[in-house]
Design a protein around this motif. Structure first.
Motif, mmCIF file in Angstrom:
data_model
loop_
_atom_site.group_PDB
_atom_site.id
_atom_site.type_symbol
_atom_site.label_atom_id
_atom_site.label_comp_id
_atom_site.label_asym_id
_atom_site.label_seq_id
_atom_site.Cartn_x
_atom_site.Cartn_y
_atom_site.Cartn_z
ATOM 1 N N GLY A 88 -3.557 11.546 25.255
ATOM 2 C CA GLY A 88 -4.521 10.674 24.590
ATOM 3 C C GLY A 88 -4.204 9.211 24.808
ATOM 4 O O GLY A 88 -5.111 8.393 25.023
ATOM 5 N N TYR A 89 -2.921 8.859 24.764
ATOM 6 C CA TYR A 89 -2.514 7.473 24.985
ATOM 7 C C TYR A 89 -2.871 7.020 26.401
ATOM 8 O O TYR A 89 -3.329 5.899 26.615
ATOM 9 C CB TYR A 89 -1.008 7.333 24.752
ATOM 10 N N ARG A 90 -2.681 7.928 27.365
ATOM 11 C CA ARG A 90 -3.007 7.580 28.755
ATOM 12 C C ARG A 90 -4.515 7.356 28.902
ATOM 13 O O ARG A 90 -4.948 6.479 29.653
ATOM 14 C CB ARG A 90 -2.518 8.687 29.689
ATOM 15 N N ARG A 95 -8.893 4.277 30.304
ATOM 16 C CA ARG A 95 -10.321 4.190 29.976
ATOM 17 C C ARG A 95 -11.224 4.916 30.983
ATOM 18 O O ARG A 95 -12.138 4.307 31.574
ATOM 19 C CB ARG A 95 -10.761 2.730 29.874
ATOM 20 N N PRO A 96 -11.002 6.196 31.248
ATOM 21 C CA PRO A 96 -11.899 6.904 32.177
ATOM 22 C C PRO A 96 -13.295 7.043 31.585
ATOM 23 O O PRO A 96 -13.469 7.034 30.366
ATOM 24 C CB PRO A 96 -11.225 8.267 32.330
ATOM 25 N N ARG A 97 -14.291 7.158 32.459
ATOM 26 C CA ARG A 97 -15.674 7.341 32.049
ATOM 27 C C ARG A 97 -16.231 8.596 32.712
ATOM 28 O O ARG A 97 -15.910 8.901 33.865
ATOM 29 C CB ARG A 97 -16.527 6.137 32.469
ATOM 30 N N SER A 101 -21.798 8.405 38.295
ATOM 31 C CA SER A 101 -21.155 7.535 39.283
ATOM 32 C C SER A 101 -19.661 7.819 39.423
ATOM 33 O O SER A 101 -19.042 7.434 40.414
ATOM 34 C CB SER A 101 -21.365 6.068 38.905
ATOM 35 N N THR A 102 -19.067 8.475 38.434
ATOM 36 C CA THR A 102 -17.636 8.775 38.495
ATOM 37 C C THR A 102 -17.351 10.239 38.809
ATOM 38 O O THR A 102 -16.195 10.600 39.015
ATOM 39 C CB THR A 102 -16.946 8.416 37.165
ATOM 40 N N LEU A 103 -18.387 11.079 38.820
ATOM 41 C CA LEU A 103 -18.208 12.511 39.060
ATOM 42 C C LEU A 103 -18.551 12.866 40.499
ATOM 43 O O LEU A 103 -19.550 12.385 41.043
ATOM 44 C CB LEU A 103 -19.108 13.329 38.118
ATOM 45 N N ASP A 104 -17.744 13.712 41.096
ATOM 46 C CA ASP A 104 -18.046 14.260 42.417
ATOM 47 C C ASP A 104 -18.763 15.592 42.189
ATOM 48 O O ASP A 104 -18.147 16.664 42.147
ATOM 49 C CB ASP A 104 -16.754 14.456 43.214
ATOM 50 N N TYR A 147 -14.494 1.992 22.647
ATOM 51 C CA TYR A 147 -14.203 2.972 23.704
ATOM 52 C C TYR A 147 -14.015 4.361 23.117
ATOM 53 O O TYR A 147 -14.443 5.363 23.713
ATOM 54 C CB TYR A 147 -12.965 2.588 24.515
ATOM 55 N N VAL A 148 -13.388 4.452 21.946
ATOM 56 C CA VAL A 148 -13.153 5.765 21.332
ATOM 57 C C VAL A 148 -14.475 6.480 21.080
ATOM 58 O O VAL A 148 -14.627 7.667 21.403
ATOM 59 C CB VAL A 148 -12.357 5.622 20.020
ATOM 60 N N ILE A 149 -15.467 5.773 20.515
ATOM 61 C CA ILE A 149 -16.744 6.439 20.252
ATOM 62 C C ILE A 149 -17.500 6.698 21.547
ATOM 63 O O ILE A 149 -18.225 7.683 21.674
ATOM 64 C CB ILE A 149 -17.610 5.642 19.244
ATOM 65 N N GLN A 150 -17.316 5.837 22.558
ATOM 66 C CA GLN A 150 -17.915 6.100 23.865
ATOM 67 C C GLN A 150 -17.322 7.375 24.468
ATOM 68 O O GLN A 150 -18.035 8.213 25.017
ATOM 69 C CB GLN A 150 -17.657 4.920 24.800
ATOM 70 N N ARG A 151 -16.011 7.527 24.351
ATOM 71 C CA ARG A 151 -15.343 8.729 24.867
ATOM 72 C C ARG A 151 -15.833 9.972 24.135
ATOM 73 O O ARG A 151 -16.100 11.006 24.758
ATOM 74 C CB ARG A 151 -13.827 8.581 24.716
ATOM 75 N N TYR A 152 -15.969 9.869 22.818
ATOM 76 C CA TYR A 152 -16.492 11.004 22.045
ATOM 77 C C TYR A 152 -17.873 11.421 22.553
ATOM 78 O O TYR A 152 -18.148 12.607 22.727
ATOM 79 C CB TYR A 152 -16.559 10.648 20.556
ATOM 80 N N ARG A 153 -18.722 10.433 22.797
ATOM 81 C CA ARG A 153 -20.074 10.753 23.277
ATOM 82 C C ARG A 153 -20.033 11.427 24.644
ATOM 83 O O ARG A 153 -20.791 12.361 24.908
ATOM 84 C CB ARG A 153 -20.910 9.476 23.352
ATOM 85 N N GLU A 154 -19.155 10.949 25.511
ATOM 86 C CA GLU A 154 -19.155 11.452 26.888
ATOM 87 C C GLU A 154 -18.494 12.824 27.016
ATOM 88 O O GLU A 154 -18.699 13.498 28.017
ATOM 89 C CB GLU A 154 -18.501 10.428 27.810
ATOM 90 N N VAL A 155 -17.698 13.237 26.021
ATOM 91 C CA VAL A 155 -17.124 14.585 26.079
ATOM 92 C C VAL A 155 -17.957 15.572 25.264
ATOM 93 O O VAL A 155 -17.621 16.764 25.204
ATOM 94 C CB VAL A 155 -15.649 14.608 25.600
ATOM 95 N N HIS A 156 -19.050 15.087 24.658
ATOM 96 C CA HIS A 156 -19.884 15.976 23.840
ATOM 97 C C HIS A 156 -20.406 17.170 24.642
ATOM 98 O O HIS A 156 -20.375 18.312 24.159
ATOM 99 C CB HIS A 156 -21.051 15.186 23.253
ATOM 100 N N ASP A 157 -20.875 16.922 25.850
ATOM 101 C CA ASP A 157 -21.377 18.036 26.675
ATOM 102 C C ASP A 157 -20.252 18.982 27.075
ATOM 103 O O ASP A 157 -20.483 20.183 27.280
ATOM 104 C CB ASP A 157 -22.078 17.497 27.921
#
Length: 251
Positions: A88-90, A95-97, A101-104, A147-157
Motif C-alpha cells: 500500500g505504501y508503494r 501513484r499508479p492509475r 491509456s495505462t493498460l495493455d 489520490y486515495v479516493i481516485q484509487r478506490y474508484r479505479e479498483v471498483h471494477d
C-alpha cells in the motif's frame, strides 16, 4: 527599489500578495481540478448529491460528489492503512492509475482464462464499461487523500471481478456492502442500505439470505483492498488472489 518591485510578485492594494489573499480565502487549488469548499458548502453538496444519487443511481457524478464530501473520516483511515502496509505504501508513492491509456488491453486479453487480467477485461467487455468513466476528485481538500479516493474508484471494477458480481442493481448492492465494510465510506453505506429498494421481492430474498451475509463476512475477513498492487497481479489467478486477500468464495 522600483526595479526590484517591477519584478516582484503582484501585490494587492493593502500590500499583501495576491497569492496570500487567495490562500486566506480558500481559493487555491491543491491539485488539478480541485474546487476548494467550506464545511457548509460540503454539507450542501453532500445533501444534494445524496438526494440525486439515491433518486437515480445511474448519476455516477452525484455518487462521486457524495463520496468526496462525506469521506473526511474514512479517507484518512484508508490512507493510514496504506501507509502502514508495504504494498500500500508503494502504491501511495508511485501513484499508479488504471485507465485505458495505462493498460495493455491486447496483452490482458491474451492471458489465460481465470487470471486477474483476463477476467478483468472480460468483465469490462461483458458489461460494456470502461475504466475511463471514473471521475477525477474535485472536493477533497488534501492532495494525498484525493489520490486515495481516485484509487478506490479505479479498483471498483476489480472488486466486481473478484466478487464475481455484474453491474446490474443486485450486483452493485452486493459490491457496496463489501466496500462499506472495507472502507467505511458513508457513500458505500448509503448505497448498501438504500440500493435494495429498487429490487424485486425475489432478488431481495436472495440478497438478504445469501449475498449480503457473504459480502459482510468477506468484507470483514479481507485485508484492505487498497493495499494490493493490481497492476502487478494481472497474471495471478483470481482464485489465488481471493484467497490471499481473504475474500470468501462467492455463493
Amino acid at each position: 527599489g522600483r526595479a526590484w518591485l517591477s519584478h516582484a510578485e503582484p501585490w494587492t492594494r493593502d500590500g499583501r500578495r495576491e497569492e496570500e489573499e487567495e490562500e486566506e480565502e480558500g481559493c487555491y487549488q491543491l491539485y488539478p481540478g480541485h474546487i476548494p469548499t467550506s464545511p457548509l458548502q460540503k454539507a450542501l453538496l453532500a445533501a444534494g448529491s445524496a438526494f440525486m444519487g439515491l433518486s437515480d443511481p445511474s448519476r455516477h457524478d452525484m455518487v462521486a460528489v457524495l463520496g468526496e464530501t462525506t469521506g473526511c473520516l474514512a479517507l484518512p483511515n484508508l490512507r493510514d492503512k496504506m501507509k502502514h502496509h508495504p504494498e500500500g505504501y508503494r502504491i501511495l508513492q508511485e501513484r499508479p492509475r488504471i485507465r485505458l491509456s495505462t493498460l495493455d488491453m491486447a496483452r490482458l486479453r491474451g492471458l489465460p482464462g481465470g487470471t486477474l487480467g483476463r477476467e478483468y477485461v472480460r468483465f469490462l467487455e461483458d458489461n460494456k464499461v470502461s475504466p475511463d468513466t471514473r471521475m477525477p476528485p474535485k472536493f477533497v481538500d488534501d492532495e494525498e487523500l484525493a489520490y486515495v479516493i481516485q484509487r478506490y474508484r479505479e479498483v471498483h471494477d476489480l472488486m466486481h471481478t473478484l466478487l464475481g458480481m455484474p453491474t446490474n442493481m443486485l450486483g452493485e448492492v452486493v459490491v457496496k456492502w463489501f466496500e462499506a465494510i472495507q472502507t467505511g465510506l458513508p457513500m458505500c453505506v448509503l448505497g448498501a442500505a438504500f440500493g435494495p429498494v429498487r429490487l424485486s421481492a425475489r432478488k431481495l430474498q436472495v440478497l438478504a439470505t445469501d449475498l449480503v451475509p457473504w459480502a459482510i463476512r468477506s468484507g470483514r475477513n479481507a485485508s484492505c483492498i487498497l493495499n494490493v498492487y493490481y497492476e502487478q497481479r494481472w497474471e495471478q489467478a483470481v482464485e489465488s488472489l481471493r484467497e490471499e486477500i481473504g475474500i470468501l468464495p462467492p455463493p
